[in-house]
Design an enzyme around this catalytic site. Sequence first.
Site, PDB file in Angstrom:
ATOM      1  N   HIS A  34      33.347 -26.115 -30.125  1.00 27.44           N
ATOM      2  CA  HIS A  34      34.259 -24.982 -30.320  1.00 27.44           C
ATOM      3  C   HIS A  34      34.694 -24.888 -31.787  1.00 27.44           C
ATOM      4  CE1 HIS A  34      37.279 -22.280 -27.969  1.00 27.44           C
ATOM      5  NE2 HIS A  34      36.977 -21.740 -29.145  1.00 27.44           N
ATOM      6  N   GLU A  64      36.929 -27.903 -21.683  1.00 23.29           N
ATOM      7  CA  GLU A  64      36.823 -28.555 -22.984  1.00 23.29           C
ATOM      8  C   GLU A  64      37.875 -29.661 -23.111  1.00 23.29           C
ATOM      9  OE1 GLU A  64      37.207 -25.536 -25.960  1.00 23.29           O
ATOM     10  OE2 GLU A  64      35.341 -24.522 -25.409  1.00 23.29           O
TER      11      GLU A  64
END
Length: 633
Positions: free
Chosen positions: A516, A493
Amino acid sequence: MASTTPKKYFIIDFDSTFTKVEGLDELAKIALKGSANQEETVAEIRRLTDLGMSGELTFAEALSKRLALLSANKTHIDELVSFLKDNISDSFARNEVFFEHCADQVIILSSGFKDFIVPVATGLGVKEENIYANTFTFDAEGNITGADTENVLAGNGGKVKLVKSLNLDGEVHVIGDGFTDYEIRQSGLAEKFYAFIENVKRDKVVAVADEVVKSLDEILWMNHMPRSQSYPKSRIKILLLENVHQAAVAAFKKEGFDVDFHVGALDGEELIEKIKDASIVGLRSKTMLTAEVLEHAEKLIAVGAFCIGTNQIDLEKCTEMGVAVFNAPYSNTRSVVELAIAEMIMLIRKIPSNSERMHRGVWNKSATNAFEIRGKKLGLIGYGHIGMQLSVVAEAMGMEVYFYDAMDKMPIGNAIKCRSMEEVFAVSDVVSLHIDGRPENNDLITAKEFAQMKDGVIFLNLARGFVVEIPALVNALKSGKIAGAGVDVFPKEPKTNKEPFESELMGMENVILSPHIGGSTEEAQEMIGHYVPERLLEYMNNGSTTGSVNFPEVQLPMLGESHRLMHIHKNVPGIMAKINSLCAKHDINVSGQYLKTNETIGYVIMDVNRSYSPEFLEELREIDNTIKFRKLF
C-alpha cells in the site's frame, strides 16, 4: 467608581521560559566552538544548570561552578543575543499583544545575565527598567571573569530578596521552570507559581507548582489577559495516527497544540479511549472512524484524512456532529501514477519473474512474450484525478487510452470514453483500477469481469483492496488469462509494519505485490503533511472550510478587529432569522456575516464587535437545531 480588581504582575523567568534554551549553556557552546573539550564542558555546565534549577545545588554554588568553566568574551555575547532572538519560546513570540498592552505589569526576573537578556526581552516589548538579572564582570580584554557579587541575584535566595524590595502592590504571578522561581511563591510573595514546561519539565518543580502550563497562552487565558489566541491551544489535543508526515506534527506543535502522535493505526477500545479528548484526528486509510467510535468523540471539531479517500470515515455521522472533514485529493496523485507506469512496464516485460529466476541462478534470455507499452491500449476504470493524470502520461509514452467512469467525465487529450467496463475490457492490453472505496464498489471485479478481458492482459489494482475478488484474480493468473498483475492494496492489511502480511497472491509468478505504497513517496507524504494541516488550521483559526468534503465551503477573510462567531446547525428554515433577531435584541453590531448550506447543515459565520454579553452567546447556543457553536477573536 474606581475598580476594586487588584493589578496583576507577571514575574517571568528568562532561561528555558522566555527563551527555549539556557543562555549560559548556549554561550559556552559559542565560546568553545572548535575546542576539543567543547562537548564535555557544555555537558557539565548543563548538568550544573539542571542541579541548580531543580534545587539540588544552591544557586550561588551552581552559578560559580558554571562561570568557572566558561571561557567567553564580549564578542561571544553578541553572537548569543542573535541566537536567542531566534529562539524565543513559541508561545511568547506569538503573544506580542500581551507585552504591548501590559508592559507595566511584566517583570523579567532571571538568574541569567542582563548582558544578553535586555536586548532579547526588550525586542518583544518588555521595558528595560523591568528587567532584573545578574551582570558579568570583564577583564581589560573583554573576557568574562565572573558575576557582579554586589548584585542580590548572584547569591542564594536572590529572587526572593529582589521581589521583596520591589514592594509590588497587587497580585503577583510567577512563571518559570526552576526551583528558584517557586521560592518566590513559597515565601508568600506571590499568589501563584506556574511551572512552565513548554521547553523543559523538571519533576521537582512541577510537584510544587500551583499550575503546570505548556504555554504562556494558558496563563493569559486563565487570567483574562490580552492574547493572540481565543483559547489555549496547548490544552487542545491533536491525535495523529498511522505515521503521518512529521511536517504535520511540526505544524500543529508550532501553533501550540498538544500533539499525540502514533506510528500505527488504532481500533476498538484503544481508539475510543484516545479519541475521547481529541479535538482533531489525523489519519490515513487504516483507522476506521465509524459512527460507534465517533459517539465517544465529544470534543471533536475536525478530522484530517492524510490521503485521497475518506471511506474510512463515517461522513454522515461527522456531519451530524458538526465535525468538518478534510482530505488531500491531489497531493499523492503523481506518486500513484508513476508506480502504475513503472509496474505496467515491468509486468509487460516480465521483469518480476525473470528477476526471481536470476536470484536462483537461472539465465533465461528471451524476447518471447515481452513487449513495449508503446502502441498498447490502456484501459482505466475510474477517471478521477489519478486516472486523468495517468491517461496523460501514458498517452505521452505512446499508449492509446480508454476509460470508464460512473460519472460523466470529459476526456483529456486523445482518451476515449467508453459506456461500460466491459467495453474497456474488450480492447485493453493493460487494465488499471482507480476507483474510490464506496460500498457499491465492493467486489467490483470478479470472475465475470476477468472473463471479459483480453487473454494475456496486464492487471493493476492501486485503488482499494476490497474492489477485487482475490480468489478470482488468483484463478485468472493461474489460467494465463492475466499475464501479470500489480497489486498495492488488499482486503485485509496489517495495521503496523510489525504485523505479518498474508495473501493468496504470495509466490505467484509475474505478480508485483507492494505494501500500500502508491502514495508513499517522500514528496507526496511531505505535500500531504503540509496540505492537510493547512486546511485544518484554517478551519480552527479562521473558520474557513475550503477543501472540506462534508461541510459547505466558505473561504473567509482574516479575522480583524472583531470577534468571529461560528454557528453550525441543521439545514432547516428560520435559523438565520433567529440569529439576526438575537443580534438585534442584544444590540450587536455585525461587521460581516457569511452563510453557506448543503443538503444537511448550514454554516453561519458572524464577525461582531467585542462588546457582547455571555447571555447573547448562550442564547445562540440554545437556538433549536444548533449542532455546534464556537468563537474566535
